[in-house]
Motif scaffolding. Structure first.
Motif, PDB file in Angstrom:
ATOM      1  N   ASN A  25       0.831  -1.204   0.000  1.00 36.13           N
ATOM      2  CA  ASN A  25       0.000   0.000   0.000  1.00 36.13           C
ATOM      3  C   ASN A  25       0.867   1.256   0.000  1.00 36.13           C
ATOM      4  O   ASN A  25       2.042   1.217   0.386  1.00 36.13           O
ATOM      5  CB  ASN A  25      -0.910   0.021   1.234  1.00 36.13           C
ATOM      6  CG  ASN A  25      -1.759  -1.228   1.350  1.00 36.13           C
ATOM      7  OD1 ASN A  25      -2.521  -1.549   0.451  1.00 36.13           O
ATOM      8  ND2 ASN A  25      -1.622  -1.940   2.465  1.00 36.13           N
ATOM      9  N   VAL A  60      -3.914  -0.362  -1.860  1.00 35.04           N
ATOM     10  CA  VAL A  60      -4.615   0.926  -1.948  1.00 35.04           C
ATOM     11  C   VAL A  60      -3.607   2.062  -1.940  1.00 35.04           C
ATOM     12  O   VAL A  60      -2.441   1.896  -1.549  1.00 35.04           O
ATOM     13  CB  VAL A  60      -5.613   1.123  -0.782  1.00 35.04           C
ATOM     14  CG1 VAL A  60      -6.638   0.010  -0.737  1.00 35.04           C
ATOM     15  CG2 VAL A  60      -4.880   1.232   0.555  1.00 35.04           C
ATOM     16  N   ILE A  63      -2.529   0.549  -9.694  1.00 34.72           N
ATOM     17  CA  ILE A  63      -2.615  -0.479  -8.653  1.00 34.72           C
ATOM     18  C   ILE A  63      -2.524  -1.822  -9.353  1.00 34.72           C
ATOM     19  O   ILE A  63      -3.405  -2.180 -10.145  1.00 34.72           O
ATOM     20  CB  ILE A  63      -3.920  -0.378  -7.846  1.00 34.72           C
ATOM     21  CG1 ILE A  63      -4.015   0.987  -7.151  1.00 34.72           C
ATOM     22  CG2 ILE A  63      -3.994  -1.505  -6.815  1.00 34.72           C
ATOM     23  CD1 ILE A  63      -5.304   1.203  -6.379  1.00 34.72           C
ATOM     24  N   CYS A  74      -8.874   7.878  -1.024  1.00 32.31           N
ATOM     25  CA  CYS A  74      -8.145   6.628  -1.191  1.00 32.31           C
ATOM     26  C   CYS A  74      -8.473   6.013  -2.542  1.00 32.31           C
ATOM     27  O   CYS A  74      -9.647   5.919  -2.920  1.00 32.31           O
ATOM     28  CB  CYS A  74      -8.526   5.670  -0.051  1.00 32.31           C
ATOM     29  SG  CYS A  74      -7.642   4.109  -0.074  1.00 32.31           S
ATOM     30  N   TYR A 129      -8.433   2.661  -4.945  1.00 31.14           N
ATOM     31  CA  TYR A 129      -8.408   1.204  -4.825  1.00 31.14           C
ATOM     32  C   TYR A 129      -9.044   0.596  -6.072  1.00 31.14           C
ATOM     33  O   TYR A 129      -9.715   1.284  -6.845  1.00 31.14           O
ATOM     34  CB  TYR A 129      -9.163   0.743  -3.572  1.00 31.14           C
ATOM     35  CG  TYR A 129     -10.668   0.916  -3.657  1.00 31.14           C
ATOM     36  CD1 TYR A 129     -11.505  -0.173  -3.909  1.00 31.14           C
ATOM     37  CD2 TYR A 129     -11.262   2.172  -3.505  1.00 31.14           C
ATOM     38  CE1 TYR A 129     -12.884   0.001  -4.004  1.00 31.14           C
ATOM     39  CE2 TYR A 129     -12.623   2.343  -3.591  1.00 31.14           C
ATOM     40  CZ  TYR A 129     -13.434   1.258  -3.843  1.00 31.14           C
ATOM     41  OH  TYR A 129     -14.791   1.420  -3.949  1.00 31.14           O
ATOM     42  N   VAL A 136     -13.449   2.898   2.057  1.00 29.92           N
ATOM     43  CA  VAL A 136     -12.556   1.852   1.576  1.00 29.92           C
ATOM     44  C   VAL A 136     -12.226   0.864   2.693  1.00 29.92           C
ATOM     45  O   VAL A 136     -12.147  -0.349   2.479  1.00 29.92           O
ATOM     46  CB  VAL A 136     -11.269   2.461   0.993  1.00 29.92           C
ATOM     47  CG1 VAL A 136     -10.298   1.362   0.557  1.00 29.92           C
ATOM     48  CG2 VAL A 136     -11.610   3.361  -0.188  1.00 29.92           C
ATOM     49  N   LYS A 174     -12.236  -3.151   2.770  1.00 34.80           N
ATOM     50  CA  LYS A 174     -10.934  -3.808   2.896  1.00 34.80           C
ATOM     51  C   LYS A 174     -10.498  -3.799   4.360  1.00 34.80           C
ATOM     52  O   LYS A 174      -9.630  -3.025   4.757  1.00 34.80           O
ATOM     53  CB  LYS A 174      -9.896  -3.114   2.015  1.00 34.80           C
ATOM     54  CG  LYS A 174     -10.207  -3.207   0.523  1.00 34.80           C
ATOM     55  CD  LYS A 174      -9.143  -2.522  -0.300  1.00 34.80           C
ATOM     56  CE  LYS A 174      -9.404  -2.707  -1.787  1.00 34.80           C
ATOM     57  NZ  LYS A 174      -9.254  -4.101  -2.215  1.00 34.80           N
TER      58      LYS A 174
END
Length: 228
Positions: free
Chosen positions: A139, A161, A174, A193, A195, A211, A215
């Motif tokens: 991340n 993320v 990503i 964020c 993702y 998020v 997650k």
């Protein structure tokens, strides 16, 4: 171990067969019982290819020993070993896991033309200016402005993320997913964020709180920071 203990247990699943190998006996005993059981539980020629997962439990096998297991299974038509799983890690695997789950804190401004690349999670206390780039196998958390490029999950992890205090990136990546650059006239976003939305297979930007609900593994980041 009693004489009636099973050394090899075969279970059918929706994905194929799972072979559970007793980890409290010798390797040679496993091979012998595996050959006997697969001979008894033969597969008809008209059946489709069946995928096999072998569970070793708390047992470590060398590459040669794993190849021998595959060979025994492969001798039975329509059976193919898809994976062999063990609860035991080699030293190299443990070091690699540690390296890819550590958090690296960096305090700096990443300027145009500069690249910061680390393994594991990146915690950047500073800005990423336009033309600057940060890359992490895990991340990316930026306590500052993200106006450049950020690539999380660089080793292929699309569950990673990217979070920033202020987000107006040139580009987000990503895993293998890439987002387009925002419109020049659009405003940036605070505490947002990025993702991968698995449903739409595209990168989304949403409030960090939203998020985290999707997650929950991100909670481990906080725990590692507190325990570090």
């Amino acid at each position: 171990m009693s004489a009636n203990s099973q050394l090899v247990t075969i279970k059918g699943t929706r994905d194929g067969l799972t072979l559970w190998l007793n980890d409290q006996c010798s390797y040679d005993s496993i091979l012998q019982e595996l050959e006997e059981k697969l001979s008894v539980n033969g597969v008809d020629d008209d059946q489709p290819m069946i995928r096999v997962t072998i569970q070793l439990g708390n047992r470590f096998l060398t590459d040669d020993q794993q190849d021998k297991l595959r060979e025994i299974v492969r001798e039975k038509q329509k059976l193919v070993v898809e994976k062999i799983e063990s609860n035991v890690m080699t030293k190299d695997e443990a070091l690699s896991w540690k390296e890819n789950t550590e958090i690296t804190p960096i305090t700096k401004t990443v300027r145009s033309g500069q690249v910061v690349e680390i393994k594991g999670d990146l915690l950047l206390l500073g800005d990423v200016n336009p033309g600057g780039k940060v890359v992490a196998s895990g991340n990316i958390f930026i306590l500052g402005h993200l106006r450049g490029i950020a690539h999380a999950g660089a080793s292929g992890n699309e569950g990673a993320v990217i979070a920033a205090s202020y987000m107006k990136p040139n580009q987000l990546r990503i895993g293998s997913q890439i987002s387009r650059a925002p419109d020049q006239d659009s405003d940036g976003l605070y505490i947002e964020c990025g993702y991968v939305d698995e449903k739409n297979e595209a990168i989304r930007i949403a409030p960090l709180q939203e998020v985290m609900k999707q997650k929950p593994d991100l909670v481990s980041f906080e725990r590692r920071m507190l325990n570090g």
